[in-house]
Scaffold this motif. Structure first.
Motif, PDB file in Angstrom:
ATOM      1  N   SER A   1      31.612  54.059  12.577  1.00  0.00           N
ATOM      2  CA  SER A   1      31.887  55.421  13.018  1.00  0.00           C
ATOM      3  C   SER A   1      32.184  56.262  11.786  1.00  0.00           C
ATOM      4  O   SER A   1      32.903  55.833  10.885  1.00  0.00           O
TER       5      SER A   1
ATOM      6  N   PHE B   1      27.083  48.860  11.633  1.00  0.00           N
ATOM      7  CA  PHE B   1      27.245  50.246  12.042  1.00  0.00           C
ATOM      8  C   PHE B   1      28.719  50.630  12.022  1.00  0.00           C
ATOM      9  O   PHE B   1      29.589  49.848  12.402  1.00  0.00           O
TER      10      PHE B   1
ATOM     11  N   GLU C   1      27.056  54.779  13.429  1.00  0.00           N
ATOM     12  CA  GLU C   1      26.826  54.437  14.825  1.00  0.00           C
ATOM     13  C   GLU C   1      26.516  55.682  15.648  1.00  0.00           C
ATOM     14  O   GLU C   1      27.182  56.709  15.534  1.00  0.00           O
TER      15      GLU C   1
ATOM     16  N   LYS D   1      28.641  59.011  17.956  1.00  0.00           N
ATOM     17  CA  LYS D   1      28.810  58.173  19.138  1.00  0.00           C
ATOM     18  C   LYS D   1      29.557  58.910  20.237  1.00  0.00           C
ATOM     19  O   LYS D   1      29.121  58.951  21.397  1.00  0.00           O
TER      20      LYS D   1
END
Length: 292
Positions: free
Chosen positions: A174, A172, A149, A74
């Motif tokens: 990280s 989702f 993510e 991300k």
């Protein structure tokens, strides 16, 4: 042997000094983005090529300062999308991402697979080949999935995820590295499935993590190898950077690096099935650059 002989006949230089200097008028510093932490920090083996790549760039393009920045998917794509002087070392090459970045393709990897807890095998919609019908599984909504993510799993999987029904069956998170945190969630029963690559499971093996209850299954429609590339922002800085990177990766030294790094991802079974395609990929890589 034939490939080595072909490389010996190539007369491409790695990076002529005057060309490197011209690029360096625009590019003086590159932040190399990678979700895979260096081996000494992750306390285990690294299947990425980032450390090898940066060492290579330091040697062949010394006019530029090269810096590693460990960042999840991300954050990496936020930086690239905003045009920062940063390039992702190993990004799945998709048409959607081409809107944000220039790519220099460097690897072929096996398609992503569904990784599921063995206890849920009976709940999966499988075709006659034993492949998971991912859109149907997401429509059923009876299993809880976890994905990273900002990560791409290839066009087929990305499309299925994007068109899934609204609901809480897919969440989702990280994650850095090869989605270790998400894999651990499935391993511990906090999620029923995820999508990831074969190399991610092998990192668990190498780190001594017992993962016998995890099963990897092919996904219907996602049988083609994925192209992975270096990605730089789609702006003037990124174009200047990717041109030099592309030339370096097409040189004999660059190809040697890529072939060496590629073997880290490959098992004997992978080489048996995809060996000829890998050879063709590197042959084509040696003959051209994407941005002359």
């Amino acid at each position: 042997m034939r490939f080595a002989a072909a490389l010996a006949l190539l007369i491409l230089g790695a990076c002529p000094t005057e060309i490197c200097r011209a690029a360096s008028d625009v590019v003086s510093h590159i932040q190399w983005l990678s979700a895979d932490a260096p081996a000494h920090k992750s306390k285990g083996p690294s299947y990425g090529i980032t450390e090898l790549l940066i060492a290579f760039m330091d040697s062949e393009w010394p006019q530029v300062q090269h810096q590693l920045l460990t960042a999840n998917s991300k954050r990496s794509w936020q930086m690239i999308g905003s045009g920062e002087p940063a390039c992702h070392t190993t990004a799945v090459h998709t048409a959607e991402r081409e809107k944000l970045a220039y790519f220099s393709d460097i690897l072929l990897v096996l398609p992503a697979q569904l990784i599921v807890n063995r206890a849920h095998l009976a709940a999966l919609p499988l075709n006659t080949k034993g492949e998971v019908d991912l859109p149907q599984m997401l429509r059923q909504g009876n299993l809880q999935g976890a994905l990273v993510e900002g990560r791409s799993y290839g066009a087929v999987v990305d499309a299925a995820v994007a068109s899934r029904p609204a609901g809480e069956s897919l969440k989702f998170f990280s994650s850095q590295g090869f989605g270790d945190n998400v894999l651990q969630m499935v391993l511990k029963g906090h999620a029923d499935f995820t999508v990831d690559f074969d190399v991610a499971l092998r990192t668990l093996d190498e780190r001594g993590i017992v993962r016998s209850q995890l099963v990897g299954l092919p996904i219907q429609g996602a049988s083609e190898p994925l192209v992975v590339g270096i990605a730089c922002p789609r702006n003037a800085w990124g174009l200047s950077a990717i041109r030099q990177i592309d030339k370096l990766m097409s040189s004999p030294a660059g190809l040697g690096l890529l072939r060496s790094a590629g073997t880290r991802w490959a098992t004997p079974e992978i080489l048996r099935i995809y060996g000829p395609r890998l050879e063709q990929f590197y042959k084509e890589r040696s003959k051209l650059t994407h941005y002359p």
